[in-house]
Design a protein around this motif. Sequence first.
Motif, PDB file in Angstrom:
ATOM      1  N   TYR B  33       0.858  -1.182   0.000  1.00 28.22           N
ATOM      2  CA  TYR B  33       0.000   0.000   0.000  1.00 28.22           C
ATOM      3  C   TYR B  33       0.897   1.237   0.000  1.00 28.22           C
ATOM      4  O   TYR B  33       1.955   1.245   0.628  1.00 28.22           O
ATOM      5  CB  TYR B  33      -0.870   0.045   1.260  1.00 28.22           C
ATOM      6  CG  TYR B  33      -1.662  -1.211   1.528  1.00 28.22           C
ATOM      7  CD1 TYR B  33      -1.065  -2.317   2.128  1.00 28.22           C
ATOM      8  CD2 TYR B  33      -3.008  -1.289   1.188  1.00 28.22           C
ATOM      9  CE1 TYR B  33      -1.791  -3.465   2.383  1.00 28.22           C
ATOM     10  CE2 TYR B  33      -3.729  -2.438   1.451  1.00 28.22           C
ATOM     11  CZ  TYR B  33      -3.118  -3.514   2.041  1.00 28.22           C
ATOM     12  OH  TYR B  33      -3.838  -4.660   2.293  1.00 28.22           O
ATOM     13  N   TYR B  35       0.696   5.395   1.023  1.00 30.30           N
ATOM     14  CA  TYR B  35      -0.044   6.450   1.708  1.00 30.30           C
ATOM     15  C   TYR B  35       0.749   7.753   1.645  1.00 30.30           C
ATOM     16  O   TYR B  35       1.973   7.744   1.622  1.00 30.30           O
ATOM     17  CB  TYR B  35      -0.267   6.107   3.187  1.00 30.30           C
ATOM     18  CG  TYR B  35      -1.276   5.023   3.432  1.00 30.30           C
ATOM     19  CD1 TYR B  35      -0.900   3.692   3.384  1.00 30.30           C
ATOM     20  CD2 TYR B  35      -2.605   5.324   3.702  1.00 30.30           C
ATOM     21  CE1 TYR B  35      -1.831   2.679   3.612  1.00 30.30           C
ATOM     22  CE2 TYR B  35      -3.533   4.330   3.929  1.00 30.30           C
ATOM     23  CZ  TYR B  35      -3.137   3.011   3.880  1.00 30.30           C
ATOM     24  OH  TYR B  35      -4.061   2.022   4.100  1.00 30.30           O
ATOM     25  N   PHE B  45      -4.879   7.350   1.712  1.00 36.53           N
ATOM     26  CA  PHE B  45      -4.592   6.134   0.963  1.00 36.53           C
ATOM     27  C   PHE B  45      -4.449   6.478  -0.515  1.00 36.53           C
ATOM     28  O   PHE B  45      -5.297   7.159  -1.102  1.00 36.53           O
ATOM     29  CB  PHE B  45      -5.713   5.118   1.166  1.00 36.53           C
ATOM     30  CG  PHE B  45      -5.679   3.947   0.224  1.00 36.53           C
ATOM     31  CD1 PHE B  45      -6.640   3.801  -0.753  1.00 36.53           C
ATOM     32  CD2 PHE B  45      -4.687   2.993   0.330  1.00 36.53           C
ATOM     33  CE1 PHE B  45      -6.626   2.721  -1.613  1.00 36.53           C
ATOM     34  CE2 PHE B  45      -4.653   1.907  -0.531  1.00 36.53           C
ATOM     35  CZ  PHE B  45      -5.623   1.781  -1.509  1.00 36.53           C
ATOM     36  N   GLN B  48      -3.126   0.421  -3.831  1.00 37.75           N
ATOM     37  CA  GLN B  48      -2.731  -0.878  -3.307  1.00 37.75           C
ATOM     38  C   GLN B  48      -2.440  -1.843  -4.444  1.00 37.75           C
ATOM     39  O   GLN B  48      -3.147  -1.861  -5.452  1.00 37.75           O
ATOM     40  CB  GLN B  48      -3.816  -1.497  -2.428  1.00 37.75           C
ATOM     41  CG  GLN B  48      -3.382  -2.819  -1.790  1.00 37.75           C
ATOM     42  CD  GLN B  48      -4.425  -3.908  -1.822  1.00 37.75           C
ATOM     43  OE1 GLN B  48      -5.564  -3.677  -2.222  1.00 37.75           O
ATOM     44  NE2 GLN B  48      -4.054  -5.094  -1.373  1.00 37.75           N
ATOM     45  N   PHE B  90       4.361   6.979   2.831  1.00 40.96           N
ATOM     46  CA  PHE B  90       4.540   5.687   3.483  1.00 40.96           C
ATOM     47  C   PHE B  90       4.198   4.554   2.534  1.00 40.96           C
ATOM     48  O   PHE B  90       3.244   4.628   1.758  1.00 40.96           O
ATOM     49  CB  PHE B  90       3.615   5.551   4.697  1.00 40.96           C
ATOM     50  CG  PHE B  90       4.069   6.291   5.914  1.00 40.96           C
ATOM     51  CD1 PHE B  90       3.405   7.426   6.334  1.00 40.96           C
ATOM     52  CD2 PHE B  90       5.149   5.827   6.657  1.00 40.96           C
ATOM     53  CE1 PHE B  90       3.803   8.099   7.473  1.00 40.96           C
ATOM     54  CE2 PHE B  90       5.552   6.499   7.798  1.00 40.96           C
ATOM     55  CZ  PHE B  90       4.886   7.641   8.196  1.00 40.96           C
ATOM     56  N   SER B  94       1.145  -6.077   3.782  1.00 46.15           N
ATOM     57  CA  SER B  94       0.290  -6.999   4.537  1.00 46.15           C
ATOM     58  C   SER B  94       0.533  -8.409   4.055  1.00 46.15           C
ATOM     59  O   SER B  94       0.776  -8.624   2.867  1.00 46.15           O
ATOM     60  CB  SER B  94      -1.195  -6.682   4.324  1.00 46.15           C
ATOM     61  OG  SER B  94      -1.597  -5.574   5.058  1.00 46.15           O
ATOM     62  N   ALA B 103      -1.580  -3.806   8.494  1.00 41.95           N
ATOM     63  CA  ALA B 103      -0.556  -3.268   7.602  1.00 41.95           C
ATOM     64  C   ALA B 103       0.657  -2.852   8.412  1.00 41.95           C
ATOM     65  O   ALA B 103       0.525  -2.216   9.459  1.00 41.95           O
ATOM     66  CB  ALA B 103      -1.102  -2.081   6.823  1.00 41.95           C
ATOM     67  N   PHE B 105       4.088  -0.699   8.398  1.00 38.71           N
ATOM     68  CA  PHE B 105       4.562   0.468   7.675  1.00 38.71           C
ATOM     69  C   PHE B 105       6.082   0.568   7.663  1.00 38.71           C
ATOM     70  O   PHE B 105       6.750   0.201   8.630  1.00 38.71           O
ATOM     71  CB  PHE B 105       4.008   1.748   8.317  1.00 38.71           C
ATOM     72  CG  PHE B 105       2.589   2.041   7.958  1.00 38.71           C
ATOM     73  CD1 PHE B 105       1.551   1.284   8.495  1.00 38.71           C
ATOM     74  CD2 PHE B 105       2.267   3.055   7.069  1.00 38.71           C
ATOM     75  CE1 PHE B 105       0.225   1.547   8.157  1.00 38.71           C
ATOM     76  CE2 PHE B 105       0.956   3.326   6.732  1.00 38.71           C
ATOM     77  CZ  PHE B 105      -0.060   2.564   7.270  1.00 38.71           C
TER      78      PHE B 105
END
Lengths: 112, 114
Positions: B33, B35, B45, B48, B90, B94, B103, B105
Amino acid sequence: AQKITQTQPGMFVQEKEAVTLDCTYDTSDPSYGLFWYKQPSSGEMIFLIYQGSYDQQNATEGRYSLNFQKARKSANLVISASQLGDSAMYFCAMRENADMRFGAGTRLTVKP
Amino acid sequence: DSGVTQTPKHLITATGQRVTLRCSPRSGDLSVYWYQQSLDQGLQFLIQYYNGEERAKGNILERFSAQQFPDLHSELNLSSLELGDSALYFCASSPRQGAKAEAFFGQGTRLTVV
């Protein structure tokens, strides 16, 4: 659309006391996950605790517990025996499927 | 240490330029993901990927693009940069998909556009 609300921009707590950080959410999906993350001043995002929408019991991880009230759509984080190192931003997040959405965060300051 | 590696940690560039942010997920994690965290927008967000395929899109601008490679590392490309793109970016990974997937980071890449 998902919506996560953290109504407390800032909170103060005395060292060794407990503190509750509020989080409410809005979803129409019966299956979802709720998460709390800690972001210290160094910037990294640290995963703290998870609660599933079908979980019958409140999640606990060490000094962290999640007060999950499904009917009220709230998932408050309780930190027991606060420590100076707990001073940080705390984010509540929810995931229904792919993406995880975050609240605006609460800045917690622990006073000695 | 979450096991997610992001490079570079800091990046300063001029408006109009293009940059690439890199992310290596935790070993075995198939989902990545991206961010963006800015002061006025909070954590947003962006996008993904799961095992190389795009799975969800959030508030990602058309000037931004991403991909996940066969070795599962991911890159976020930001082009025609504007001052407002300055933020902490970020990457998270997962081990699985779905509502229960926590998740993890990375440390983030702090981008400053001047």
